[in-house]
Design a protein around this motif. Structure first.
Motif, PDB file in Angstrom:
ATOM      1  N   PRO A 110       8.358   4.264   3.447  1.00 13.28           N
ATOM      2  CA  PRO A 110       6.761   4.565   2.933  1.00 13.28           C
ATOM      3  C   PRO A 110       7.086   5.368   1.716  1.00 13.28           C
ATOM      4  O   PRO A 110       6.631   6.652   1.618  1.00 13.28           O
ATOM      5  N   VAL A 111       7.397   4.763   0.549  1.00 16.90           N
ATOM      6  CA  VAL A 111       7.416   5.557  -0.656  1.00 16.90           C
ATOM      7  C   VAL A 111       6.930   4.596  -2.066  1.00 16.90           C
ATOM      8  O   VAL A 111       7.190   3.449  -1.913  1.00 16.90           O
ATOM      9  N   LEU A 112       6.042   5.262  -2.541  1.00 18.55           N
ATOM     10  CA  LEU A 112       5.171   4.485  -3.557  1.00 18.55           C
ATOM     11  C   LEU A 112       5.838   5.411  -5.074  1.00 18.55           C
ATOM     12  O   LEU A 112       5.936   6.470  -5.053  1.00 18.55           O
ATOM     13  N   ALA A 113       5.961   4.435  -5.941  1.00 14.36           N
ATOM     14  CA  ALA A 113       6.358   4.893  -7.368  1.00 14.36           C
ATOM     15  C   ALA A 113       5.357   4.513  -8.097  1.00 14.36           C
ATOM     16  O   ALA A 113       4.950   3.401  -8.545  1.00 14.36           O
ATOM     17  N   LEU A 114       4.592   5.868  -8.773  1.00 19.66           N
ATOM     18  CA  LEU A 114       3.497   5.507  -9.779  1.00 19.66           C
ATOM     19  C   LEU A 114       4.187   5.366 -11.020  1.00 19.66           C
ATOM     20  O   LEU A 114       5.002   6.232 -11.674  1.00 19.66           O
ATOM     21  N   PRO A 162       5.265  10.185   4.260  1.00 22.97           N
ATOM     22  CA  PRO A 162       4.596   9.270   3.173  1.00 22.97           C
ATOM     23  C   PRO A 162       4.838  10.069   1.973  1.00 22.97           C
ATOM     24  O   PRO A 162       4.686  10.991   1.772  1.00 22.97           O
ATOM     25  N   THR A 163       5.487   9.301   0.928  1.00 27.58           N
ATOM     26  CA  THR A 163       5.928   9.741  -0.229  1.00 27.58           C
ATOM     27  C   THR A 163       5.515   9.260  -1.351  1.00 27.58           C
ATOM     28  O   THR A 163       5.429   8.098  -1.569  1.00 27.58           O
ATOM     29  N   ILE A 164       5.034  10.168  -2.585  1.00 25.97           N
ATOM     30  CA  ILE A 164       4.586   9.715  -3.782  1.00 25.97           C
ATOM     31  C   ILE A 164       5.393  10.136  -4.748  1.00 25.97           C
ATOM     32  O   ILE A 164       5.384  11.343  -4.605  1.00 25.97           O
ATOM     33  N   PHE A 165       5.805   9.225  -5.733  1.00 24.42           N
ATOM     34  CA  PHE A 165       6.584   9.646  -7.062  1.00 24.42           C
ATOM     35  C   PHE A 165       5.636   9.413  -8.188  1.00 24.42           C
ATOM     36  O   PHE A 165       5.061   8.364  -8.126  1.00 24.42           O
ATOM     37  N   LEU A 178       2.049   1.642   2.982  1.00 31.21           N
ATOM     38  CA  LEU A 178       2.456   2.612   4.057  1.00 31.21           C
ATOM     39  C   LEU A 178       2.263   2.171   5.464  1.00 31.21           C
ATOM     40  O   LEU A 178       2.961   2.605   6.243  1.00 31.21           O
ATOM     41  N   ARG A 179       1.565   1.040   5.752  1.00 30.84           N
ATOM     42  CA  ARG A 179       1.397   0.640   6.981  1.00 30.84           C
ATOM     43  C   ARG A 179       2.954   0.181   7.559  1.00 30.84           C
ATOM     44  O   ARG A 179       3.641  -0.502   6.650  1.00 30.84           O
ATOM     45  N   SER A 180       3.093   0.292   8.998  1.00 28.58           N
ATOM     46  CA  SER A 180       4.490  -0.291   9.231  1.00 28.58           C
ATOM     47  C   SER A 180       5.616   0.533   8.578  1.00 28.58           C
ATOM     48  O   SER A 180       6.655   0.226   8.642  1.00 28.58           O
ATOM     49  N   THR A 181       5.313   1.747   8.110  1.00 28.65           N
ATOM     50  CA  THR A 181       5.942   2.566   7.537  1.00 28.65           C
ATOM     51  C   THR A 181       6.661   1.992   6.473  1.00 28.65           C
ATOM     52  O   THR A 181       7.811   2.357   6.071  1.00 28.65           O
ATOM     53  N   GLY A 182       6.021   1.225   5.887  1.00 27.81           N
ATOM     54  CA  GLY A 182       6.573   0.706   4.429  1.00 27.81           C
ATOM     55  C   GLY A 182       7.642  -0.571   4.817  1.00 27.81           C
ATOM     56  O   GLY A 182       8.285  -0.847   3.887  1.00 27.81           O
ATOM     57  N   GLN A 183       7.782  -0.767   6.151  1.00 27.97           N
ATOM     58  CA  GLN A 183       8.957  -1.629   6.462  1.00 27.97           C
ATOM     59  C   GLN A 183       8.485  -3.209   6.451  1.00 27.97           C
ATOM     60  O   GLN A 183       8.445  -3.684   7.605  1.00 27.97           O
ATOM     61  N   LYS A 184       8.078  -3.757   5.405  1.00 28.79           N
ATOM     62  CA  LYS A 184       7.539  -4.859   5.096  1.00 28.79           C
ATOM     63  C   LYS A 184       8.209  -5.468   3.963  1.00 28.79           C
ATOM     64  O   LYS A 184       8.190  -4.799   2.868  1.00 28.79           O
ATOM     65  N   CYS A 185       8.578  -6.763   3.922  1.00 30.62           N
ATOM     66  CA  CYS A 185       9.253  -7.494   2.842  1.00 30.62           C
ATOM     67  C   CYS A 185       8.314  -7.604   1.732  1.00 30.62           C
ATOM     68  O   CYS A 185       8.433  -7.518   0.490  1.00 30.62           O
TER      69      CYS A 185
END
Length: 485
Positions: free
Chosen positions: A391-395, A371-374, A279-286
């Motif tokens: 900023p999206v995390l998939a569990l 920030p988003t969590i699925f 989520l740092r840098s709004t998830g905008q990292k490769c």
């Protein structure tokens, strides 16, 4: 509010307007009504001027000793360090990351320049035994010539510098095309090259549309090598175009990076690293964490801790000291992230937290998303397969570490991956079996040290490596020499 400044192309040691005099505005993603500055909407003619300058200066630059080329890089590093706060502020205004992150990235650029300055005094070849006892055989290295550098908006200082610095130290000259979204930041960096007195034509910057300037670099007969970081779709166009005319190319094209949380993991550490990596840098990292693969034994506890921590994240303007996560870098990127969130809902994933734009008064004029969590995500879902860059995390819940590894490898990318475990067998299995160019144990997926090779497997790269001493492999060609008296 001060009037936005117009920035120019840098060609042959001079700041020049585009021949068509058209401009591109750089928009502040924290406030879409603020223009950070204007850059040139350049043409192929502007690019031709830059390439000609680079080509004409390359012979002289190549003849300089590595030590002298290194002195220029040291001087550039000093100028960037002197202007670090200004450059970091512009970066935050242009692409949204927090000032702390922007300043850290700029400091990394300084360190990269100093590292490659030292490369000018290191060996560039080996003596090889010859079957002829009266002969001397050895290798040396020759620069490619003119190198085209095409960079993205997410690391507008570090990525250009980790391409430009090795290109220059090994005797190449450069034509640099930054992303439009962060071309003002790029101009601030190039100002430091200019202030350092680098010879005219050695480095040139041309701003403009990717379809014009980027494609022009791909097609230009006088550009001998292209180094690119960006999407896999565009990267394939770069590679195919370069291959068609025999130019050397280097591609870094993103990832769908997993973190595996084993049953024996330190959960506090795993949660902190998942949030930081994803989520740092709004998830905008490769290298950002995108898929979180958790063993069922500790899944519920991990999920509870993760949601609690994510709810504490302060979203806002990156120039606000209290902000932990800034906006998406552009309206286009925001819409891309929202489309993936919608796709996650449509395909049956369960939205645990976030997933909406911010409507608060101070945020509604920016490109902010929660920030988003699925959870209940399967490996076949779009949000588990495609790079979201947000900023999206998939569990994903699994039974065993072996299953976790299979899920982790079940994508077309292979850039970065991490595991949290205290079990040495899990660590060794992960190191041996993960399809990833960057492997991290008990550490977040994002980040690599500047002296270490960086690159991915599968469709994450062209199978070359950037940074560290590995950079010499792309920016030079080996020349084998046989001498007989």
């Amino acid at each position: 509010m001060t009037e936005p400044i117009t920035y120019f192309n840098y060609i042959n040691g001079n700041w020049k307007t585009s021949i068509n005099e058209e401009l591109i505005p750089s928009i502040n993603p924290a406030n879409k009504h603020e223009i950070v500055g204007y850059v040139q909407k350049s043409t192929i003619v502007d690019l031709d001027h830059a390439v000609r300058a680079a080509k004409e200066s390359q012979a002289g630059w190549k003849k300089q000793s590595g030590a002298i080329r290194g002195e220029y890089l040291y001087k550039v590093a000093n100028h960037i360090e002197k202007n670090i706060d200004e450059i970091a502020t512009v970066m935050t205004k242009e692409m949204g990351k927090t000032f702390t992150e922007a300043k850290g990235e700029t400091a990394r650029g300084v360190a990269i320049l100093r590292y490659y300055a030292g490369e000018g005094m290191r060996k560039i070849g080996d003596v090889i035994p010859s079957t002829d006892s009266d002969a001397l055989m050895f290798t040396t290295r020759a620069p490619l010539g003119v190198v085209g550098v095409i960079t993205p908006w997410n690391f507008p200082v570090a990525i250009p510098i980790w391409k430009i610095a090795p290109a220059l130290i090994y005797g190449n000259t450069v034509v640099f095309k930054p992303a439009n979204e962060t071309s003002v930041t790029a101009a601030k960096v190039i100002e430091c090259f200019d202030e350092a007195g680098i010879p005219p034509g050695v480095i040139n910057m041309v701003t403009g549309q990717g379809s014009v300037i980027g494609q022009g670099i791909i097609d230009h007969v006088d550009i001998d090598g292209i180094t690119f970081t960006g999407s896999d779709e565009v990267g394939k166009v770069v590679g195919q175009g370069a291959l068609a005319r025999g130019a050397k190319y280097q591609l870094e094209m993103g990832g769908k990076n997993p973190v595996i949380v084993a049953a024996d993991a330190d959960l506090e550490l795993a949660v902190e690293a998942t949030i930081s990596g994803g989520l740092r840098s709004t998830g905008q990292k490769c290298t950002a964490t995108s898929r979180v693969i958790v063993q069922k034994d500790i899944y519920e506890e991990f999920k509870e801790k993760l949601i609690k921590k994510v709810k504490e994240i302060k979203v806002g303007n990156g120039l606000d000291e209290a902000t932990w996560m800034g906006p998406c870098a552009s309206e286009s990127q925001l819409n891309t992230v929202l489309s993936y969130i919608e796709k996650g809902n449509e395909e049956g994933a369960t939205l645990l937290y976030g997933g909406e734009i911010h409507e608060e008064k101070e945020l509604k004029n920016g490109f902010y998303v929660q920030p988003t969590i699925f959870e209940n995500v399967t490996s076949q879902m779009t949000i588990a397969q495609e790079e979201i860059f947000g900023p999206v995390l998939a569990l994903i819940k699994v039974d065993t570490v072996e299953e976790a590894l299979a899920v982790a490898n079940d994508v077309k990318f292979g850039l970065s991956a991490s595991i949290f475990t205290t079990n040495i067998n899990n660590m060794l299995s992960f190191i041996n079996d993960i399809d990833s160019g960057l492997v991290r144990i008990n550490a977040e997926s994002a980040g690599v040290e500047l002296q270490a090779p960086f690159g991915g497997m599968k469709q994450s790269s062209s199978h070359s490596r950037e940074q560290g001493q590995a950079a010499i492999e792309f920016f030079t060609s080996i020349k084998t020499v046989f001498v007989k008296g």
